[in-house]
Enzyme design. Structure first.
Site, PDB file in Angstrom:
ATOM      1  N   ASP A  54       4.739 -14.658  10.893  1.00 17.05           N
ATOM      2  CA  ASP A  54       3.573 -15.306  10.317  1.00 17.05           C
ATOM      3  C   ASP A  54       2.590 -14.353  10.434  1.00 17.05           C
ATOM      4  O   ASP A  54       1.851 -13.993  11.688  1.00 17.05           O
ATOM      5  CB  ASP A  54       3.208 -16.653  11.162  1.00 17.05           C
ATOM      6  CG  ASP A  54       1.781 -17.150  10.764  1.00 17.05           C
ATOM      7  OD1 ASP A  54       0.972 -16.644  10.083  1.00 17.05           O
ATOM      8  OD2 ASP A  54       1.716 -18.208  11.030  1.00 17.05           O
ATOM      9  N   GLU A  57       0.841  -1.266   0.173  1.00 20.73           N
ATOM     10  CA  GLU A  57       0.022  -0.015   0.091  1.00 20.73           C
ATOM     11  C   GLU A  57       0.742   1.347  -0.127  1.00 20.73           C
ATOM     12  O   GLU A  57       1.722   1.300   1.034  1.00 20.73           O
ATOM     13  CB  GLU A  57      -0.903  -0.002   1.267  1.00 20.73           C
ATOM     14  CG  GLU A  57      -1.921   0.970   1.098  1.00 20.73           C
ATOM     15  CD  GLU A  57      -3.015   0.816   2.414  1.00 20.73           C
ATOM     16  OE1 GLU A  57      -3.292  -0.231   2.923  1.00 20.73           O
ATOM     17  OE2 GLU A  57      -3.379   1.959   2.766  1.00 20.73           O
ATOM     18  N   HIS A 111      -2.730  10.112   0.664  1.00 20.10           N
ATOM     19  CA  HIS A 111      -2.909   8.738   0.078  1.00 20.10           C
ATOM     20  C   HIS A 111      -2.956   8.949  -1.568  1.00 20.10           C
ATOM     21  O   HIS A 111      -2.047   8.078  -2.226  1.00 20.10           O
ATOM     22  CB  HIS A 111      -4.185   8.248   0.309  1.00 20.10           C
ATOM     23  CG  HIS A 111      -4.464   6.907   0.108  1.00 20.10           C
ATOM     24  ND1 HIS A 111      -3.786   5.958   0.840  1.00 20.10           N
ATOM     25  CD2 HIS A 111      -5.042   6.225  -0.929  1.00 20.10           C
ATOM     26  CE1 HIS A 111      -4.129   4.783   0.535  1.00 20.10           C
ATOM     27  NE2 HIS A 111      -4.724   4.686  -0.748  1.00 20.10           N
ATOM     28  N   LYS A 146      -7.221  -1.759  11.322  1.00 22.43           N
ATOM     29  CA  LYS A 146      -6.759  -2.057  10.117  1.00 22.43           C
ATOM     30  C   LYS A 146      -5.349  -0.943   9.758  1.00 22.43           C
ATOM     31  O   LYS A 146      -4.291  -1.651   9.431  1.00 22.43           O
ATOM     32  CB  LYS A 146      -7.651  -1.846   9.192  1.00 22.43           C
ATOM     33  CG  LYS A 146      -7.035  -2.477   7.569  1.00 22.43           C
ATOM     34  CD  LYS A 146      -6.403  -1.496   6.759  1.00 22.43           C
ATOM     35  CE  LYS A 146      -5.952  -1.978   5.426  1.00 22.43           C
ATOM     36  NZ  LYS A 146      -4.890  -0.791   4.570  1.00 22.43           N
TER      37      LYS A 146
HETATM   38  C1  MEV Z   1      -5.717   2.790   5.275  1.00 15.94           C
HETATM   39  O1  MEV Z   1      -4.847   1.567   4.901  1.00 15.94           O
HETATM   40  C2  MEV Z   1      -5.862   2.755   6.820  1.00 15.94           C
HETATM   41  C3  MEV Z   1      -6.980   3.773   7.327  1.00 15.94           C
HETATM   42  O2  MEV Z   1      -8.164   3.657   6.635  1.00 15.94           O
HETATM   43  C4  MEV Z   1      -6.727   3.645   8.741  1.00 15.94           C
HETATM   44  C5  MEV Z   1      -7.781   4.500   9.633  1.00 15.94           C
HETATM   45  O3  MEV Z   1      -8.800   4.800   8.935  1.00 15.94           O
HETATM   46  O4  MEV Z   1      -7.419   4.882  10.684  1.00 15.94           O
HETATM   47  C6  MEV Z   1      -6.243   5.323   6.917  1.00 15.94           C
END
Ligand code: MEV
Length: 436
Positions: free
Chosen positions: A296, A85, A393, A280
Protein backbone atom coordinates in the site's frame (compact mmCIF):
# COMPACT_ATOMS: atom_id res chain seq x y z
CA UNK A 1 -26.87 18.58 -15.77
CA UNK A 2 -26.27 14.81 -15.75
CA UNK A 3 -28.65 12.65 -13.72
CA UNK A 4 -27.36 10.38 -10.94
CA UNK A 5 -27.29 6.77 -12.00
CA UNK A 6 -28.42 4.26 -9.39
CA UNK A 7 -27.31 0.63 -9.16
CA UNK A 8 -24.30 1.30 -11.42
CA UNK A 9 -22.09 -1.25 -9.68
CA UNK A 10 -24.63 -3.99 -10.47
CA UNK A 11 -24.31 -3.46 -14.24
CA UNK A 12 -22.05 -5.76 -16.26
CA UNK A 13 -18.68 -4.42 -17.44
CA UNK A 14 -20.04 -3.91 -20.98
CA UNK A 15 -23.15 -2.15 -19.68
CA UNK A 16 -20.97 0.17 -17.60
CA UNK A 17 -18.92 1.04 -20.66
CA UNK A 18 -22.09 1.59 -22.73
CA UNK A 19 -23.27 4.07 -20.11
CA UNK A 20 -19.88 5.80 -20.08
CA UNK A 21 -19.61 6.14 -23.84
CA UNK A 22 -23.13 7.49 -24.06
CA UNK A 23 -22.90 9.89 -21.13
CA UNK A 24 -19.28 11.07 -21.18
CA UNK A 25 -17.92 10.46 -24.68
CA UNK A 26 -20.77 11.55 -26.92
CA UNK A 27 -21.26 7.99 -28.22
CA UNK A 28 -17.80 7.93 -29.83
CA UNK A 29 -16.78 4.30 -30.02
CA UNK A 30 -13.07 5.12 -30.32
CA UNK A 31 -13.14 5.74 -26.55
CA UNK A 32 -14.57 2.24 -26.02
CA UNK A 33 -11.74 0.81 -28.15
CA UNK A 34 -9.10 2.52 -26.02
CA UNK A 35 -10.47 0.81 -22.92
CA UNK A 36 -10.88 -2.56 -24.62
CA UNK A 37 -7.40 -2.70 -26.14
CA UNK A 38 -6.06 -3.08 -22.61
CA UNK A 39 -8.27 -6.05 -21.73
CA UNK A 40 -6.35 -9.25 -21.30
CA UNK A 41 -7.25 -12.02 -23.73
CA UNK A 42 -6.83 -14.51 -20.89
CA UNK A 43 -10.31 -14.12 -19.37
CA UNK A 44 -9.34 -15.80 -16.11
CA UNK A 45 -6.55 -13.27 -15.58
CA UNK A 46 -8.85 -10.43 -16.65
CA UNK A 47 -11.54 -11.52 -14.18
CA UNK A 48 -8.96 -11.68 -11.41
CA UNK A 49 -8.00 -8.06 -12.06
CA UNK A 50 -11.61 -6.95 -12.45
CA UNK A 51 -12.34 -8.39 -9.02
CA UNK A 52 -9.72 -6.24 -7.25
CA UNK A 53 -11.99 -3.19 -7.20
CA UNK A 54 -15.54 -2.09 -7.88
CA UNK A 55 -16.57 -0.74 -11.32
CA UNK A 56 -13.38 -1.92 -13.02
CA UNK A 57 -13.57 -1.25 -16.78
CA UNK A 58 -10.02 -1.80 -18.01
CA UNK A 59 -6.41 -2.26 -16.93
CA UNK A 60 -4.07 0.67 -16.35
CA UNK A 61 -0.54 -0.36 -17.34
CA UNK A 62 2.57 0.72 -15.48
CA UNK A 63 5.98 -0.59 -16.53
CA UNK A 64 7.54 -3.31 -14.37
CA UNK A 65 11.32 -2.96 -14.61
CA UNK A 66 14.24 -4.58 -12.85
CA UNK A 67 17.33 -3.07 -11.34
CA UNK A 68 20.21 -5.54 -11.00
CA UNK A 69 23.45 -5.45 -8.98
CA UNK A 70 22.06 -4.50 -5.58
CA UNK A 71 24.18 -5.89 -2.77
CA UNK A 72 22.30 -5.57 0.51
CA UNK A 73 23.64 -7.13 3.71
CA UNK A 74 26.13 -9.06 1.54
CA UNK A 75 23.33 -10.64 -0.53
CA UNK A 76 22.88 -10.05 -4.24
CA UNK A 77 19.44 -8.83 -5.37
CA UNK A 78 17.74 -7.92 -8.62
CA UNK A 79 15.02 -5.45 -7.64
CA UNK A 80 11.55 -5.33 -9.25
CA UNK A 81 10.36 -1.74 -9.68
CA UNK A 82 7.01 -0.40 -10.92
CA UNK A 83 7.14 3.29 -11.83
CA UNK A 84 6.28 5.62 -14.70
CA UNK A 85 9.08 8.19 -14.27
CA UNK A 86 11.69 7.51 -16.94
CA UNK A 87 14.92 8.08 -15.01
CA UNK A 88 14.18 6.29 -11.72
CA UNK A 89 15.25 2.74 -12.60
CA UNK A 90 18.33 3.99 -14.44
CA UNK A 91 19.32 6.02 -11.37
CA UNK A 92 18.76 3.09 -8.98
CA UNK A 93 20.83 0.78 -11.19
CA UNK A 94 23.65 3.32 -11.38
CA UNK A 95 23.72 3.70 -7.60
CA UNK A 96 23.56 -0.08 -7.12
CA UNK A 97 26.60 -0.47 -9.38
CA UNK A 98 28.41 2.37 -7.62
CA UNK A 99 28.08 0.75 -4.20
CA UNK A 100 28.38 -2.89 -5.26
CA UNK A 101 32.17 -2.59 -5.40
CA UNK A 102 32.29 -0.71 -2.08
CA UNK A 103 30.69 -3.31 0.18
CA UNK A 104 27.10 -2.65 -0.88
CA UNK A 105 24.26 -1.47 1.33
CA UNK A 106 23.73 -2.37 4.98
CA UNK A 107 20.15 -2.52 6.14
CA UNK A 108 18.74 -3.27 9.57
CA UNK A 109 15.41 -3.22 11.36
CA UNK A 110 15.51 -0.82 14.31
CA UNK A 111 11.95 -1.43 15.54
CA UNK A 112 8.94 -3.43 14.38
CA UNK A 113 5.69 -2.30 15.98
CA UNK A 114 2.33 -1.59 14.35
CA UNK A 115 -0.43 0.23 16.18
CA UNK A 116 -4.02 1.32 16.25
CA UNK A 117 -6.54 3.04 18.49
CA UNK A 118 -10.07 2.85 19.74
CA UNK A 119 -11.06 6.52 19.97
CA UNK A 120 -13.80 7.13 22.54
CA UNK A 121 -15.51 9.63 24.80
CA UNK A 122 -16.06 9.13 28.51
CA UNK A 123 -17.38 11.84 30.78
CA UNK A 124 -16.40 10.32 34.14
CA UNK A 125 -13.17 10.41 36.11
CA UNK A 126 -9.88 9.16 34.68
CA UNK A 127 -9.29 6.94 37.72
CA UNK A 128 -12.63 5.15 37.28
CA UNK A 129 -11.88 4.56 33.63
CA UNK A 130 -8.33 3.45 34.27
CA UNK A 131 -9.47 0.84 36.88
CA UNK A 132 -12.10 -0.41 34.45
CA UNK A 133 -9.56 -0.82 31.61
CA UNK A 134 -7.15 -2.69 33.93
CA UNK A 135 -9.93 -5.09 34.96
CA UNK A 136 -11.12 -5.81 31.43
CA UNK A 137 -7.65 -6.07 29.81
CA UNK A 138 -7.54 -9.91 30.13
CA UNK A 139 -11.03 -9.99 28.56
CA UNK A 140 -9.80 -7.90 25.62
CA UNK A 141 -6.99 -10.41 25.00
CA UNK A 142 -9.24 -13.45 25.54
CA UNK A 143 -12.18 -12.34 23.44
CA UNK A 144 -9.98 -11.52 20.45
CA UNK A 145 -8.12 -14.84 20.59
CA UNK A 146 -10.12 -16.20 17.63
CA UNK A 147 -8.58 -13.35 15.58
CA UNK A 148 -5.10 -13.43 17.10
CA UNK A 149 -4.41 -17.18 17.50
CA UNK A 150 -2.78 -17.86 14.17
CA UNK A 151 -0.73 -14.64 14.34
CA UNK A 152 0.38 -15.69 17.85
CA UNK A 153 1.51 -19.09 16.54
CA UNK A 154 3.79 -17.24 14.12
CA UNK A 155 5.24 -15.17 16.99
CA UNK A 156 3.07 -12.08 16.68
CA UNK A 157 -0.20 -10.74 18.05
CA UNK A 158 -1.18 -8.00 20.47
CA UNK A 159 1.82 -6.63 22.38
CA UNK A 160 0.19 -4.09 24.66
CA UNK A 161 -3.04 -2.23 25.41
CA UNK A 162 -2.91 1.18 27.10
CA UNK A 163 -5.35 3.87 28.05
CA UNK A 164 -4.29 7.30 26.77
CA UNK A 165 -5.78 10.41 28.32
CA UNK A 166 -6.38 13.03 25.61
CA UNK A 167 -8.79 15.19 27.61
CA UNK A 168 -6.39 18.14 27.48
CA UNK A 169 -6.92 18.26 23.69
CA UNK A 170 -10.62 17.34 23.37
CA UNK A 171 -13.09 17.25 26.26
CA UNK A 172 -13.64 13.67 27.57
CA UNK A 173 -11.55 12.15 24.76
CA UNK A 174 -9.59 8.96 25.45
CA UNK A 175 -7.84 6.36 23.35
CA UNK A 176 -7.15 2.72 23.80
CA UNK A 177 -3.72 2.48 22.20
CA UNK A 178 -2.94 -1.04 21.02
CA UNK A 179 0.47 -2.19 19.80
CA UNK A 180 0.74 -5.20 17.48
CA UNK A 181 3.31 -7.41 15.86
CA UNK A 182 1.79 -8.47 12.55
CA UNK A 183 4.84 -10.55 11.44
CA UNK A 184 4.83 -10.83 7.64
CA UNK A 185 1.58 -9.06 6.89
CA UNK A 186 1.11 -5.32 6.69
CA UNK A 187 -1.65 -6.11 9.15
CA UNK A 188 -4.38 -3.57 8.38
CA UNK A 189 -7.25 -6.09 8.42
CA UNK A 190 -5.89 -7.91 11.44
CA UNK A 191 -5.46 -4.69 13.43
CA UNK A 192 -8.83 -3.23 12.46
CA UNK A 193 -10.64 -6.49 13.29
CA UNK A 194 -9.04 -6.56 16.76
CA UNK A 195 -9.84 -2.89 17.37
CA UNK A 196 -13.47 -3.22 16.32
CA UNK A 197 -13.84 -6.20 18.64
CA UNK A 198 -12.29 -4.12 21.44
CA UNK A 199 -14.82 -1.36 20.92
CA UNK A 200 -17.66 -3.91 21.22
CA UNK A 201 -16.14 -5.28 24.42
CA UNK A 202 -15.71 -1.79 25.87
CA UNK A 203 -19.43 -1.17 25.43
CA UNK A 204 -20.68 -4.50 26.78
CA UNK A 205 -18.28 -4.53 29.73
CA UNK A 206 -18.94 -0.91 30.64
CA UNK A 207 -22.56 -1.94 31.22
CA UNK A 208 -21.47 -4.83 33.45
CA UNK A 209 -18.82 -3.01 35.49
CA UNK A 210 -20.85 -0.27 37.05
CA UNK A 211 -18.76 -0.43 40.23
CA UNK A 212 -16.10 1.37 38.21
CA UNK A 213 -18.17 3.21 35.68
CA UNK A 214 -21.22 5.02 36.98
CA UNK A 215 -24.13 4.35 34.66
CA UNK A 216 -24.50 7.94 33.51
CA UNK A 217 -20.88 8.00 32.43
CA UNK A 218 -21.28 5.62 29.52
CA UNK A 219 -18.46 5.08 27.03
CA UNK A 220 -19.21 6.39 23.56
CA UNK A 221 -17.10 4.89 20.79
CA UNK A 222 -16.10 7.35 18.05
CA UNK A 223 -14.04 5.01 15.86
CA UNK A 224 -11.61 2.12 15.82
CA UNK A 225 -8.78 2.19 13.30
CA UNK A 226 -5.13 1.38 12.77
CA UNK A 227 -2.65 4.24 12.57
CA UNK A 228 -0.56 4.56 9.43
CA UNK A 229 1.93 6.64 11.41
CA UNK A 230 4.40 4.09 12.75
CA UNK A 231 7.42 5.79 14.30
CA UNK A 232 8.35 2.47 15.91
CA UNK A 233 8.51 0.45 12.72
CA UNK A 234 11.82 1.73 11.45
CA UNK A 235 14.41 0.38 9.05
CA UNK A 236 17.83 1.90 8.54
CA UNK A 237 19.82 1.56 5.31
CA UNK A 238 23.35 2.87 5.02
CA UNK A 239 26.49 2.99 2.90
CA UNK A 240 29.96 4.17 3.76
CA UNK A 241 33.46 4.17 2.33
CA UNK A 242 36.75 6.00 2.60
CA UNK A 243 36.64 9.25 0.67
CA UNK A 244 39.55 8.22 -1.54
CA UNK A 245 37.60 5.11 -2.59
CA UNK A 246 34.64 7.13 -3.89
CA UNK A 247 34.36 7.12 -7.71
CA UNK A 248 36.25 9.83 -9.57
CA UNK A 249 33.83 12.58 -10.64
CA UNK A 250 34.23 14.69 -13.77
CA UNK A 251 34.65 18.18 -12.45
CA UNK A 252 35.35 17.90 -8.74
CA UNK A 253 37.72 16.00 -6.47
CA UNK A 254 36.48 13.12 -4.31
CA UNK A 255 36.87 15.22 -1.18
CA UNK A 256 34.92 18.08 -2.71
CA UNK A 257 32.24 15.63 -3.83
CA UNK A 258 31.87 14.20 -0.32
CA UNK A 259 31.71 17.67 1.23
CA UNK A 260 29.21 18.96 -1.31
CA UNK A 261 27.10 15.84 -0.79
CA UNK A 262 26.97 16.41 2.98
CA UNK A 263 26.06 20.07 2.37
CA UNK A 264 23.23 19.02 0.05
CA UNK A 265 21.80 16.70 2.71
CA UNK A 266 22.24 19.37 5.40
CA UNK A 267 20.22 21.78 3.25
CA UNK A 268 17.41 19.19 3.09
CA UNK A 269 17.64 18.86 6.89
CA UNK A 270 17.01 22.55 7.52
CA UNK A 271 14.86 23.65 4.58
CA UNK A 272 11.41 22.08 4.09
CA UNK A 273 11.24 23.23 0.44
CA UNK A 274 14.34 21.22 -0.38
CA UNK A 275 13.43 18.42 2.08
CA UNK A 276 10.16 17.60 0.29
CA UNK A 277 11.93 17.22 -3.07
CA UNK A 278 14.81 15.33 -1.47
CA UNK A 279 12.39 12.92 0.22
CA UNK A 280 10.34 12.65 -2.99
CA UNK A 281 13.49 11.29 -4.62
CA UNK A 282 13.79 8.70 -1.84
CA UNK A 283 10.13 7.76 -2.34
CA UNK A 284 10.77 7.27 -6.09
CA UNK A 285 12.77 4.20 -5.08
CA UNK A 286 10.62 3.13 -2.14
CA UNK A 287 7.27 3.41 -3.95
CA UNK A 288 8.44 1.50 -6.99
CA UNK A 289 9.37 -1.53 -4.86
CA UNK A 290 6.25 -1.09 -2.74
CA UNK A 291 4.11 -1.18 -5.91
CA UNK A 292 5.96 -4.11 -7.47
CA UNK A 293 5.46 -6.12 -4.28
CA UNK A 294 1.75 -5.28 -4.03
CA UNK A 295 1.97 -3.10 -0.94
CA UNK A 296 0.00 0.00 0.00
CA UNK A 297 2.01 2.98 -1.30
CA UNK A 298 -0.42 5.54 0.16
CA UNK A 299 0.17 4.17 3.65
CA UNK A 300 3.92 4.10 3.08
CA UNK A 301 3.94 7.70 1.79
CA UNK A 302 1.76 9.06 4.61
CA UNK A 303 3.92 7.30 7.19
CA UNK A 304 7.21 8.53 5.72
CA UNK A 305 6.14 12.18 5.49
CA UNK A 306 4.67 12.21 9.00
CA UNK A 307 7.95 10.74 10.28
CA UNK A 308 9.87 13.43 8.40
CA UNK A 309 8.03 15.99 10.54
CA UNK A 310 8.42 14.19 13.86
CA UNK A 311 10.52 16.98 15.39
CA UNK A 312 7.96 19.64 14.55
CA UNK A 313 9.45 20.63 11.19
CA UNK A 314 9.52 18.75 7.89
CA UNK A 315 13.07 17.52 7.29
CA UNK A 316 15.26 15.08 5.37
CA UNK A 317 14.77 11.35 5.92
CA UNK A 318 18.44 10.76 5.14
CA UNK A 319 21.62 11.91 6.78
CA UNK A 320 25.22 12.23 5.54
CA UNK A 321 28.47 13.02 7.29
CA UNK A 322 32.21 12.65 7.06
CA UNK A 323 34.09 11.04 9.93
CA UNK A 324 37.74 9.99 10.01
CA UNK A 325 38.01 10.54 6.30
CA UNK A 326 35.06 8.27 5.68
CA UNK A 327 31.91 9.22 3.76
CA UNK A 328 28.71 8.04 5.53
CA UNK A 329 25.19 8.14 4.15
CA UNK A 330 22.09 6.65 5.80
CA UNK A 331 18.32 6.60 5.61
CA UNK A 332 15.93 5.92 8.48
CA UNK A 333 12.36 5.40 7.41
CA UNK A 334 9.20 3.82 8.84
CA UNK A 335 7.95 1.11 6.49
CA UNK A 336 4.84 -0.95 7.03
CA UNK A 337 4.88 -3.52 4.26
CA UNK A 338 4.09 -7.20 4.05
CA UNK A 339 4.86 -10.31 2.09
CA UNK A 340 1.62 -12.14 2.90
CA UNK A 341 -2.00 -11.00 2.68
CA UNK A 342 -3.48 -8.30 0.46
CA UNK A 343 -2.44 -8.53 -3.18
CA UNK A 344 0.73 -10.46 -2.36
CA UNK A 345 -0.90 -13.88 -2.79
CA UNK A 346 -3.23 -12.90 -5.63
CA UNK A 347 -1.57 -10.67 -8.24
CA UNK A 348 0.61 -12.84 -10.52
CA UNK A 349 3.19 -10.09 -11.07
CA UNK A 350 3.39 -9.37 -7.35
CA UNK A 351 4.03 -13.06 -6.68
CA UNK A 352 6.62 -12.98 -9.48
CA UNK A 353 8.33 -9.93 -7.96
CA UNK A 354 8.48 -11.52 -4.52
CA UNK A 355 9.92 -14.69 -6.06
CA UNK A 356 12.56 -12.56 -7.84
CA UNK A 357 13.54 -11.31 -4.37
CA UNK A 358 13.67 -14.93 -3.15
CA UNK A 359 10.43 -14.67 -1.19
CA UNK A 360 11.67 -12.43 1.63
CA UNK A 361 9.84 -12.07 4.92
CA UNK A 362 8.45 -8.62 5.79
CA UNK A 363 11.61 -7.54 7.63
CA UNK A 364 13.87 -8.47 4.73
CA UNK A 365 11.54 -6.68 2.31
CA UNK A 366 11.77 -3.57 4.53
CA UNK A 367 15.57 -3.81 4.39
CA UNK A 368 15.59 -4.19 0.60
CA UNK A 369 13.12 -1.35 0.07
CA UNK A 370 15.02 1.07 2.32
CA UNK A 371 18.26 0.29 0.45
CA UNK A 372 16.56 1.14 -2.86
CA UNK A 373 15.33 4.41 -1.32
CA UNK A 374 18.86 5.27 -0.23
CA UNK A 375 20.26 4.32 -3.65
CA UNK A 376 17.74 6.61 -5.32
CA UNK A 377 18.63 9.47 -2.99
CA UNK A 378 22.34 8.90 -3.61
CA UNK A 379 21.88 8.93 -7.38
CA UNK A 380 19.79 12.12 -7.28
CA UNK A 381 22.21 14.06 -5.04
CA UNK A 382 25.21 12.83 -7.01
CA UNK A 383 23.68 14.21 -10.21
CA UNK A 384 22.50 17.42 -8.57
CA UNK A 385 25.95 18.33 -7.21
CA UNK A 386 27.89 17.35 -10.34
CA UNK A 387 26.24 17.48 -13.79
CA UNK A 388 22.78 18.66 -12.72
CA UNK A 389 19.67 16.51 -12.92
CA UNK A 390 18.39 17.42 -16.38
CA UNK A 391 21.13 15.82 -18.45
CA UNK A 392 20.39 12.26 -17.30
CA UNK A 393 16.70 12.93 -16.87
CA UNK A 394 16.15 14.29 -20.39
CA UNK A 395 18.28 11.52 -21.87
CA UNK A 396 15.83 9.02 -20.39
CA UNK A 397 12.89 11.21 -21.33
CA UNK A 398 13.97 11.53 -24.99
CA UNK A 399 12.16 8.37 -25.97
CA UNK A 400 8.92 9.66 -24.38
CA UNK A 401 9.22 12.90 -26.38
CA UNK A 402 9.86 10.88 -29.55
CA UNK A 403 6.78 8.77 -28.84
CA UNK A 404 4.71 11.88 -28.20
CA UNK A 405 5.84 13.22 -31.60
CA UNK A 406 4.98 9.87 -33.27
CA UNK A 407 8.57 9.29 -34.43
CA UNK A 408 9.19 6.11 -36.43
CA UNK A 409 11.78 3.61 -35.16
CA UNK A 410 14.29 4.87 -37.79
CA UNK A 411 13.77 8.47 -36.64
CA UNK A 412 14.15 7.38 -33.01
CA UNK A 413 17.43 5.67 -33.80
CA UNK A 414 18.75 8.80 -35.51
CA UNK A 415 17.52 11.07 -32.71
CA UNK A 416 19.17 8.98 -29.98
CA UNK A 417 22.48 9.22 -31.87
CA UNK A 418 22.06 12.93 -32.55
CA UNK A 419 21.19 13.89 -28.96
CA UNK A 420 23.96 11.83 -27.33
CA UNK A 421 25.93 14.93 -26.34
CA UNK A 422 23.34 17.64 -26.95
CA UNK A 423 20.72 19.41 -24.86
CA UNK A 424 17.32 17.77 -25.10
CA UNK A 425 14.03 19.65 -25.02
CA UNK A 426 10.65 19.08 -26.62
CA UNK A 427 11.43 21.90 -29.06
CA UNK A 428 14.91 20.65 -30.01
CA UNK A 429 13.60 17.12 -30.65
CA UNK A 430 10.73 18.49 -32.72
CA UNK A 431 13.16 20.63 -34.77
CA UNK A 432 15.40 17.64 -35.31
CA UNK A 433 12.54 15.45 -36.54
CA UNK A 434 11.42 18.20 -38.91
CA UNK A 435 14.96 18.48 -40.28
CA UNK A 436 15.07 14.79 -41.24
C1 MEV B 1 12.84 13.60 -9.31
O1 MEV B 1 11.78 12.70 -9.44
C2 MEV B 1 13.51 13.45 -7.96
C3 MEV B 1 14.57 14.49 -7.64
O2 MEV B 1 14.01 15.80 -7.76
C4 MEV B 1 15.03 14.22 -6.24
C5 MEV B 1 15.95 15.29 -5.65
O3 MEV B 1 15.89 16.44 -6.07
O4 MEV B 1 16.70 14.92 -4.72
C6 MEV B 1 15.71 14.42 -8.61
Amino acid sequence: MKKNISGFSKLSKNEKIDWLIENHFNNQNSFRKILMQYWNSNSELQNLHDDFIENSISNYYMPLAISPNFIINSKYYTIPMVIEESSVVAAASKAANYWSCKGGFKSEILSFEKLGHVHFIYDGSYNELSSFISIIKPVLFKETSHITNSMKKRGGGILSIDLIDKTDKIKNYYQLKVIFNTIDSMGANFINSCLEKFSEILITKSNEYQIFLKKKNKIKIIMSILSNYLPNCIVKASVKCEINLLDKENKISRKEFAEKFVQAVNIAKIDPYRAVTHNKGIMNGIDSVVLATGNDFRAVEANAHAYSSRNGKYSSLSNAWIENNEFNFELKIPLSIGTVGGLTNIHPLVKWSLKLLNNPDAKELMEITAAVGLAQNFAAIRSLITNGIQKGHMKMHLINILNQLNASSKQKEKAIKHFKNKNISHQSVNNFLNSL
